[in-house]
Scaffold this motif. Structure first.
Motif, short mmCIF file in Angstrom:
data_model
loop_
_atom_site.label_atom_id
_atom_site.label_comp_id
_atom_site.label_asym_id
_atom_site.label_seq_id
_atom_site.Cartn_x
_atom_site.Cartn_y
_atom_site.Cartn_z
N LEU A 34 0.81 -1.22 0.00
CA LEU A 34 0.00 0.00 0.00
C LEU A 34 0.85 1.27 0.00
O LEU A 34 0.48 2.26 -0.63
CB LEU A 34 -0.92 0.02 1.23
CG LEU A 34 -2.19 -0.82 1.14
CD1 LEU A 34 -2.90 -0.86 2.50
CD2 LEU A 34 -3.13 -0.25 0.08
N VAL A 35 1.97 1.25 0.72
CA VAL A 35 2.75 2.50 0.83
C VAL A 35 3.83 2.61 -0.24
O VAL A 35 4.42 3.68 -0.42
CB VAL A 35 3.40 2.66 2.23
CG1 VAL A 35 2.36 2.58 3.33
CG2 VAL A 35 4.51 1.63 2.48
N ASP A 36 4.10 1.51 -0.96
CA ASP A 36 5.18 1.51 -1.95
C ASP A 36 4.99 2.64 -2.96
O ASP A 36 3.90 2.80 -3.54
CB ASP A 36 5.21 0.16 -2.68
CG ASP A 36 6.40 0.06 -3.62
OD1 ASP A 36 7.49 0.54 -3.25
OD2 ASP A 36 6.25 -0.49 -4.73
N GLY A 37 6.03 3.42 -3.18
CA GLY A 37 5.97 4.50 -4.17
C GLY A 37 5.34 5.78 -3.63
O GLY A 37 5.50 6.84 -4.24
N LEU A 38 4.65 5.71 -2.48
CA LEU A 38 4.06 6.93 -1.90
C LEU A 38 5.04 7.60 -0.95
O LEU A 38 4.91 8.78 -0.64
CB LEU A 38 2.79 6.58 -1.11
CG LEU A 38 1.64 5.93 -1.89
CD1 LEU A 38 0.48 5.61 -0.95
CD2 LEU A 38 1.18 6.86 -3.00
N VAL A 39 5.99 6.82 -0.44
CA VAL A 39 6.97 7.35 0.51
C VAL A 39 8.36 7.00 -0.02
O VAL A 39 8.50 6.18 -0.93
CB VAL A 39 6.77 6.75 1.92
CG1 VAL A 39 5.41 7.11 2.49
CG2 VAL A 39 6.93 5.23 1.91
N ASP A 40 9.39 7.62 0.57
CA ASP A 40 10.76 7.38 0.09
C ASP A 40 11.41 6.19 0.79
O ASP A 40 12.21 5.48 0.20
CB ASP A 40 11.62 8.63 0.35
CG ASP A 40 11.00 9.88 -0.29
OD1 ASP A 40 10.60 9.80 -1.45
OD2 ASP A 40 10.90 10.91 0.41
N ILE A 41 11.08 6.04 2.08
CA ILE A 41 11.77 5.03 2.90
C ILE A 41 10.75 4.25 3.71
O ILE A 41 9.85 4.83 4.31
CB ILE A 41 12.74 5.72 3.89
CG1 ILE A 41 13.77 6.57 3.14
CG2 ILE A 41 13.43 4.70 4.79
CD1 ILE A 41 14.60 7.48 4.05
N VAL A 42 10.91 2.92 3.72
CA VAL A 42 10.14 2.09 4.65
C VAL A 42 11.12 1.48 5.65
O VAL A 42 12.16 0.94 5.25
CB VAL A 42 9.37 0.98 3.91
CG1 VAL A 42 8.91 -0.10 4.87
CG2 VAL A 42 8.16 1.56 3.20
N LEU A 43 10.78 1.60 6.91
CA LEU A 43 11.58 1.00 7.98
C LEU A 43 10.82 -0.16 8.58
O LEU A 43 9.67 0.01 9.02
CB LEU A 43 11.85 2.04 9.09
CG LEU A 43 12.42 1.46 10.39
CD1 LEU A 43 13.88 1.03 10.22
CD2 LEU A 43 12.29 2.46 11.54
N VAL A 44 11.45 -1.34 8.60
CA VAL A 44 10.92 -2.43 9.42
C VAL A 44 11.48 -2.17 10.81
O VAL A 44 12.63 -2.51 11.10
CB VAL A 44 11.34 -3.81 8.89
CG1 VAL A 44 10.73 -4.91 9.76
CG2 VAL A 44 10.91 -3.97 7.44
#
Ligand code: KIV
Length: 270
Positions: A34-44
């Protein structure tokens, strides 16, 4: 959107007209997609210990759990940079241990970088990781893995001595070769000083507007946990209410036998 990398993150600090970096946490495939491409960084984040596992702190999260969740998130991302927290005691004991464990988070989990809490005291380990080709994001200020040492989740940098020590942490991390630094739970004035002094981007959480980017726990700003409303979180949605009302509607319809209807059912002649 092109794939965001450690290089893109670094470059963002100096790029003409660049917008602040946007980062969120994710722990599973569905939210990652869902968030892919909407934000720059994803943190687990190891905040999954609280958000997913229901603990009161992050200390019991294991390396195996972080690898598992990173793999789930990696499956949902095509464009967004993926960084993973090294959990408590997976990097503090020996430099060799930190290298082995960080390597597993990249090779088995599929992350592009690791995040490590601490400043001056962990800088030597970070230097070694970076030398070995493992990108590291730093994390200073309120460092949740030190919750007991800090005496709780208290805002840091309230005294001149604390502020000087956090600035020294930031400089040590920059020297060690981090590509970005999370600033958590510190006064805006201090994050401004750090952001102006160092060449790598700062990403704030509870650190005011003067950072090069912002990060929040996704579930917090989606309003999925009504019991958790700290000052630094703005609720951009009320998904707890939406979820509960959808579940209530489903339960009512099952009990009244109005669901499933013909359109949700299979028949021998269709
Ligand atoms: O674990 C986490 O989610 C974090 C961020 C909130 C910075 O470290």
């Amino acid at each position: 959107m092109a794939k965001f990398t450690t290089f893109s993150v670094r470059k963002n600090k100096v790029a003409e007209g660049a917008k602040p970096l946007v980062a969120v946490t994710a722990y599973d495939y569905t939210f990652a997609k869902l968030v892919d491409g909407l934000v720059d960084i994803v943190l687990v984040g190891d905040s999954l210990g609280m958000v997913v596992q229901g603990h009161t702190n992050t200390l019991s999260v294991t390396l195996e759990q972080m690898i598992y969740h990173t793999r789930c998130v990696a499956a949902g991302l095509k464009n967004t940079h993926l960084v993973v927290d090294m959990p408590f005691m997976s990097y503090q004991v020996t430099v060799e241990g930190a290298l082995t464990n960080a390597g597993r988070l990249l090779s088995e989990g599929g992350a592009q970088a690791v995040k490590i809490e601490g400043g001056v005291t962990i800088a030597r380990t970070i230097t070694r990781l970076v030398e070995m080709g493992i990108p590291v994001m730093g994390h200073i200020g309120l460092t949740p893995q030190s919750v007991h040492a800090l005496g709780g989740y208290r805002i840091q940098g309230k005294t001149e001595i604390e502020r000087e020590s956090i600035i020294q942490d930031a400089l040590a991390l920059e020297d060690a070769g981090v590509y970005a630094i999370v600033l958590e739970g510190i006064p805006s004035e201090l994050s401004q000083i750090i952001t102006e002094q160092i060449k790598v981007p700062t990403i704030g959480i509870g650190a005011g507007p003067n950072c090069d980017g912002q990060i929040l726990v996704l579930q917090d700003f989606l309003g999925l946990n009504p019991d958790f409303q700290p000052k630094f979180v703005k609720r951009f949605a009320k998904l707890a209410e939406e979820t509960r009302s959808a579940v209530t509607a489903y339960a009512d319809e099952v009990r009244e036998k109005s669901f499933p209807e013909k359109e949700h059912s299979f028949h021998v002649d269709s």
